[in-house]
Enzyme design. Structure first.
Site, PDB file in Angstrom:
ATOM      1  N   GLY A 143       0.784  -1.226   0.000  1.00 55.03           N
ATOM      2  CA  GLY A 143       0.000   0.000   0.000  1.00 55.03           C
ATOM      3  C   GLY A 143       0.816   1.277   0.000  1.00 55.03           C
ATOM      4  N   LYS A 146      -4.575  -5.793   4.290  1.00 56.36           N
ATOM      5  CA  LYS A 146      -5.610  -6.812   4.443  1.00 56.36           C
ATOM      6  C   LYS A 146      -5.912  -7.051   5.922  1.00 56.36           C
ATOM      7  CE  LYS A 146      -3.749  -8.827   0.262  1.00 56.36           C
ATOM      8  NZ  LYS A 146      -2.854  -9.863  -0.275  1.00 56.36           N
ATOM      9  N   ASN A 157       3.046 -11.269  -6.002  1.00 54.98           N
ATOM     10  CA  ASN A 157       3.902 -11.326  -4.820  1.00 54.98           C
ATOM     11  C   ASN A 157       4.746 -12.588  -4.932  1.00 54.98           C
ATOM     12  OD1 ASN A 157       3.070  -8.986  -3.189  1.00 54.98           O
ATOM     13  ND2 ASN A 157       1.082  -9.991  -3.249  1.00 54.98           N
ATOM     14  N   ARG A 183       6.574 -14.543  -3.214  1.00 56.32           N
ATOM     15  CA  ARG A 183       6.918 -15.066  -1.896  1.00 56.32           C
ATOM     16  C   ARG A 183       5.704 -15.757  -1.308  1.00 56.32           C
ATOM     17  NH1 ARG A 183       3.808 -11.476   0.839  1.00 56.32           N
ATOM     18  NH2 ARG A 183       3.783  -9.313   0.143  1.00 56.32           N
ATOM     19  N   ILE A 231     -10.848   0.875 -10.543  1.00 60.70           N
ATOM     20  CA  ILE A 231     -12.061   0.104 -10.768  1.00 60.70           C
ATOM     21  C   ILE A 231     -12.963   0.305  -9.560  1.00 60.70           C
ATOM     22  CG2 ILE A 231     -13.012  -2.173 -11.280  1.00 60.70           C
ATOM     23  CD1 ILE A 231     -11.052  -1.097 -13.394  1.00 60.70           C
TER      24      ILE A 231
END
Length: 455
Positions: A166, A237, A291, A293, A204
């Site tokens: 972020g 998250k 990501n 990982r 979006i």
């Protein structure tokens, strides 16, 4: 299995998770740690531990030279980076392999391609994976950036080309905001990732965040279905689940197939996650980033598939091919994970480190708590506030939410303020129970319900 001793270049609950997986494979472990983590659970559990520097991450967990020195001194032959810190640092992956060690993750070249959002976008388009309308590459010239924003239409997102979590992201609703926010995003990206590169992307409206878990051995890849991660605060998250409650089967098949195609196109090795925005009105999905990982939320995938992702990525790094065919990956039931952070919801989620005076861990069927806590542990103030992850599984989503509510009631972390009250409210919320939310639903709801978070 060629790996005999594994060094964990991370801390907290993921370090504990990796130690457990390695032990099950008969692999000895070395836990590197900062001075602040000398009494951590991972240090106590590992076969060996090495102090690699003072509390601040830049001098310890981000110190490549000290980590490789610890590996050499202890005779480790492999390094697992966990998530965060150096996990998506291509130079670190290269340095590990140049030192004659195994990097438990993708090759440095794969990290470079997929870790850079612009390069990943190009790779996705080449593999036939749909992407969000936006710039074709990095945008450094302000006038060019303005033209792109006008062409795709406001609102637009200004995003850091490197990094994640972020940071380096701004949303502009008109040109005046765009001109103000672009230099801010560049400065934040430069400070966070050492790279001020940006790109422009269409916003979006009311999108959902859907991500696909993949495993690859450098030649072949499979998917382990998707996770829904739309409940977010400040783009972090909060509540994750698998599978998504709103994804039709025919869209799920296309989405997961696109993730496998992209992973194979870049010869991906190890566990990785491809993130998408999904419009549940049009059923269109758009790739946004990968990501490279293991993810914080990987346990929900493990719960619905029965595949131990951490163990598999260690096996793959040790030279074994994928042991599972795609048609052998089956999905059963529903799993939910909530992040228990040392933050005070009543004080705008202010970090709340301190001493764990008591600890009661939930139990019972389909209940798992991945944590680094123990009674008497002093949570340091220097790192991410994540204390642990409460994960539940049940036959249906409705039953899983009920089980989560029960498990949250059982969970007690004495001496610290945690995010438990937030998750209790979410578990009883009608919109959450009916899966009626999107990536920007949680923050307005929090503002309206702040008084209910006071403890």
């Amino acid at each position: 299995m060629s790996i005999r001793k594994l060094l964990i270049a991370n801390r907290g609950e993921i370090a504990v998770r990796i130690i457990r997986a390695a032990r099950e494979l008969g692999i000895r472990t070395v836990q590197v740690h900062s001075a602040a983590d000398a009494e951590s659970l991972a240090v106590k559990m590992a076969d060996e531990a090495v102090n690699i520097g003072p509390p601040h991450a830049a001098k310890s967990y981000l110190n490549i030279e000290n980590i490789l020195k610890a590996a050499k001194e202890t005779g480790a032959d492999a390094v697992h980076p966990g998530y965060g810190f150096l996990a998506e640092n291509a130079a670190f992956a290269d340095a590990v392999e140049e030192a004659g060690l195994v990097f438990v993750g993708p090759k440095g070249d794969s990290i470079r391609v997929m870790g850079d959002k612009v390069a990943a976008r190009v790779a996705a388009e080449s593999a036939g994976v749909p992407v969000v309308p936006g710039s074709d590459g990095r945008v450094d010239d302000p006038d060019h950036a303005k033209n792109i924003a006008l062409a795709i239409g406001f609102p637009v997102m200004i995003k850091a080309a490197a990094g994640g979590g972020g940071r380096g992201i701004r949303i502009a609703h008109d040109m005046a905001e765009f001109e103000t926010l672009m230099p801010q995003a560049a400065a934040e990206a430069k400070a966070a990732f050492g790279d001020g590169g940006l790109y422009i992307e269409k916003v979006i409206e009311k999108a959902r965040h859907i991500e696909v878990q993949v495993l690859g051995d450098g030649k072949r890849a499979i998917h382990c279905f998707e996770r829904e991660c739309s409940l977010q605060r400040r783009r972090q998250k909060v509540w994750e689940e698998a599978p998504s409650a709103v994804l039709p089967d025919h869209v799920r098949q296309k989405l997961c197939a696109s993730a496998v195609a992209l992973a194979e196109a870049v010869n991906y090795r190890g566990a990785g996650t491809l993130e998408y925005l999904y419009d549940d009105e049009t059923h269109h999905f758009y790739f946004i980033e990968m990501n490279t990982r293991i993810q914080v939320e990987h346990p929900v995938t493990e719960m619905i598939t029965g595949i131990d992702l951490v163990r598999e990525m260690i096996r793959i790094a040790g030279g074994e091919p994928l042991r599972v065919r795609q048609d052998q990956v089956r999905m059963s039931g529903h799993a939910i994970e909530v992040r228990i952070n040392a933050e005070d919801p009543a004080k705008n989620f202010m970090p709340a480190p301190g001493t764990v005076t008591s600890l009661r861990v939930p139990g019972g069927p389909g209940t798992r708590f991945d944590t680094m806590l123990y009674q008497g542990y002093q949570v340091p103030p220097f790192y991410d506030s994540l204390l642990g992850k409460l994960i539940v599984w049940d036959e249906t989503r409705e039953k899983a939410i009920a089980r989560m509510a029960r498990a949250l009631d059982e969970l007690e972390v004495g001496g610290l303020a945690t995010t438990k009250p937030l998750h209790q409210l979410l578990a009883e919320n009608g919109n959450v129970r009916e899966a009626r939310f999107h990536t920007r639903w949680l923050e307005p709801w929090l503002e309206a319900n702040a008084h209910r978070l006071k403890t």
